[in-house]
Write an enzyme that holds these catalytic residues in place. Structure first.
Site, mmCIF file in Angstrom:
data_model
loop_
_atom_site.group_PDB
_atom_site.id
_atom_site.type_symbol
_atom_site.label_atom_id
_atom_site.label_comp_id
_atom_site.label_asym_id
_atom_site.label_seq_id
_atom_site.Cartn_x
_atom_site.Cartn_y
_atom_site.Cartn_z
ATOM 1 N N GLY A 128 -39.130 40.784 6.829
ATOM 2 C CA GLY A 128 -37.816 40.257 6.457
ATOM 3 C C GLY A 128 -37.597 40.346 4.953
ATOM 4 O O GLY A 128 -38.326 41.043 4.233
ATOM 5 N N THR A 130 -37.287 24.963 3.404
ATOM 6 C CA THR A 130 -36.037 25.271 2.691
ATOM 7 C C THR A 130 -35.395 24.017 2.103
ATOM 8 O O THR A 130 -35.612 22.902 2.618
ATOM 9 C CB THR A 130 -35.043 25.956 3.656
ATOM 10 O OG1 THR A 130 -33.750 25.998 3.053
ATOM 11 C CG2 THR A 130 -34.904 25.208 4.976
ATOM 12 N N ASP A 131 -34.570 24.212 1.081
ATOM 13 C CA ASP A 131 -33.822 23.066 0.508
ATOM 14 C C ASP A 131 -32.843 22.471 1.513
ATOM 15 O O ASP A 131 -32.415 21.322 1.366
ATOM 16 C CB ASP A 131 -33.098 23.467 -0.793
ATOM 17 C CG ASP A 131 -32.041 24.562 -0.627
ATOM 18 O OD1 ASP A 131 -31.883 25.115 0.479
ATOM 19 O OD2 ASP A 131 -31.367 24.870 -1.637
ATOM 20 N N GLU A 132 -32.483 23.266 2.543
ATOM 21 C CA GLU A 132 -31.489 22.780 3.509
ATOM 22 C C GLU A 132 -31.982 21.574 4.298
ATOM 23 O O GLU A 132 -31.183 20.859 4.899
ATOM 24 C CB GLU A 132 -31.093 23.891 4.491
ATOM 25 C CG GLU A 132 -30.335 24.999 3.823
ATOM 26 C CD GLU A 132 -29.357 25.706 4.746
ATOM 27 O OE1 GLU A 132 -29.035 25.176 5.822
ATOM 28 O OE2 GLU A 132 -28.907 26.797 4.360
ATOM 29 N N TYR A 181 -29.943 25.216 12.292
ATOM 30 C CA TYR A 181 -30.972 25.914 11.497
ATOM 31 C C TYR A 181 -31.796 24.912 10.698
ATOM 32 O O TYR A 181 -33.030 24.874 10.805
ATOM 33 C CB TYR A 181 -30.330 26.946 10.561
ATOM 34 C CG TYR A 181 -31.261 27.389 9.439
ATOM 35 C CD1 TYR A 181 -32.393 28.153 9.707
ATOM 36 C CD2 TYR A 181 -31.009 27.015 8.109
ATOM 37 C CE1 TYR A 181 -33.261 28.533 8.683
ATOM 38 C CE2 TYR A 181 -31.870 27.402 7.083
ATOM 39 C CZ TYR A 181 -32.994 28.160 7.376
ATOM 40 O OH TYR A 181 -33.849 28.533 6.366
ATOM 41 N N ALA A 230 -32.054 21.713 10.953
ATOM 42 C CA ALA A 230 -32.761 20.730 11.774
ATOM 43 C C ALA A 230 -34.034 21.342 12.357
ATOM 44 O O ALA A 230 -35.083 20.693 12.414
ATOM 45 C CB ALA A 230 -31.853 20.230 12.892
ATOM 46 N N LYS A 247 -35.731 23.830 10.964
ATOM 47 C CA LYS A 247 -36.662 23.977 9.833
ATOM 48 C C LYS A 247 -37.281 22.618 9.488
ATOM 49 O O LYS A 247 -38.469 22.541 9.165
ATOM 50 C CB LYS A 247 -35.936 24.547 8.607
ATOM 51 C CG LYS A 247 -35.534 26.002 8.718
ATOM 52 C CD LYS A 247 -36.714 26.963 8.822
ATOM 53 C CE LYS A 247 -37.499 27.075 7.535
ATOM 54 N NZ LYS A 247 -38.576 28.122 7.653
#
Ligand code: NAD
Ligand code: TDX
Length: 332
Positions: free
Chosen positions: A10, A123-125, A147, A149, A151
């Site tokens: 990726g 991730t920062d998310e 996504y 949630a 992660k």
């Protein structure tokens, strides 16, 4: 060190594999990747024949495949994930499978085979939208889309394995990456490639959502440092320190591409669109990391890379891609 990198075909994964092979002549890398639509062997064609590199096609949810790939490995870097928020709104199943169950499969195998280290890429998310201030590693996780949630699920599971089994886990949570080899569904490569073709740039909502941009090579250097120097059971935020509203970013891209602002096309907002992400990255800075690339220079390099590499991105923007977006946001 012998590394297993998952998701190495990726965007960040391929940049990271290239970084490791160049920076650590004594290291070797096994790349375990399922080759979903986002995985592309062309991302690593320049190192494909390096005797220190080996590619294995397989799924991180498959315990047999994972155990085989882990043989003799000193450390795992888990980059494999479903990563695009818009897709997670339409097809969340695969996000839960890879981003939660896939992490679980890796954790079990690492625990059983006593692998010395698992660096999990989060991730920062996972912090959710941050209206003011910046997220610290100790802040609660408040993800707001399937996504993030998923992660957050993988991230918390990894920390739970450290707490309960002392599985040697380290986590990075980085801000938005950009640079070469990013699939042209994410905003920067999407807008560059649309601009090249004089196509509309679909800006969600009022265009004032803020992201903190990090050049992918700076993230690779930080991941490498945390892999070698990070403390077990700890989380490290990796923030670019360059927060910008989407509308400002869009204008910068158009200027670099030499295209008019009339291409900017407001479209309906992403459901549950997080307003702002912002990371406090002091902890990784104390480990000795700082971003080395200035945002403006790195964005110019990125625009130039996409302009020079049409043969790489054109096939990715045909067929399935157009149909997918037409369904979500209208034709583009
Ligand atoms: P990407 O979508 O470009 O690549 C993901 C890779 O994982 C692909 O090669 C794909 O084939 C592979 N993959 C997917 N499911 C798999 C499975 N079940 N088994 C094996 N391989 C599988 O993603 P990216 O942008 O390079 O992100 C890499 C990691 O970094 C992800 O964990 C993502 O959550 C995280 N992250 C990304 C960003 C960003 O801005 N891109 C920011 C913070 C964190
Ligand atoms: O067409 C678009 N128009 C638009 O306005 C797209 C694709 C995006 N946007 C906006 C939404 C966001 O505010 O641009 C911003 C960035 O969008 P994405 O590139 O989809 O990234 P984001 O949702 O912020 O998530 C990214 O950063 C965190 C990565 O995709 C994740 O994998 C990572 O974890």
């Amino acid at each position: 060190m012998k590394l297993l990198v998952t998701g190495g075909a990726g965007f960040i994964g391929s940049n990271f594999v290239r970084h490791v092979l160049a920076a650590h002549p004594e290291d070797s890398v096994v790349n375990l990747d399922k080759l979903t639509y986002a995985g592309n062997p062309a991302n690593l064609e320049d190192v494909a024949h390096d005797p220190r590199y080996r590619f294995v096609q397989g799924d991180i949810c498959d315990a047999t495949v994972v155990r085989d790939a882990l043989k003799g490995v000193d450390a795992v870097v888990n980059m494999a994930a479903c990563t695009h928020v818009d897709r997670s709104l339409m097809e969340p199943d695969e996000f839960l499978r890879t981003d939660v169950f896939g992490v679980f499969t890796l954790l079990e195998a690492v625990r059983e085979l006593k692998i010395p280290r698992l660096l999990h890429i989060s991730t920062d998310e996972v912090y959710g939208s941050v209206e003011r201030g910046s997220s610290r590693e100790s802040d609660p996780l408040r993800p707001s889309n399937p996504y993030s949630a998923s992660k957050a699920g993988g991230d918390l599971l990894a920390l739970a394995y450290w707490q309960t089994h002392k599985t040697p886990v380290v986590i990075t949570r980085s801000s938005n990456n950009f640079g070469p080899y990013q699939y042209p569904e994410k905003v920067i490569p999407l807008f560059i490639t649309n601009a090249v073709d004089d196509q509309p740039l679909p800006l969600y909502g009022d265009g004032k959502n803020v992201r903190d941009w990090l050049y992918v090579l700076d993230n690779c250097a930080a991941i490498d440092l945390v892999l070698r120097k990070g403390k077990e059971g700890e989380v490290y935020n990796i923030g670019g320190g360059h927060e910008v509203e989407n509308i400002v970013l869009t204008r910068q891209i158009l200027k670099l591409a030499g295209k008019p602002e009339t291409l900017i096309t407001p479209v309906k907002d992403r459901p549950g669109h997080d307003r702002r992400y912002s990371l406090d990255a002091k902890k990784v800075q104390q480990l000795g990391w700082a971003p080395r690339h200035k945002f403006g220079d790195a964005l110019a390099t990125t625009v130039a890379w996409y302009r020079a590499r049409e043969a790489w991105w054109r096939p990715l923007k045909s067929g399935e891609f157009r149909a997918y977006y037409a369904k979500q946001y209208g034709a583009r």
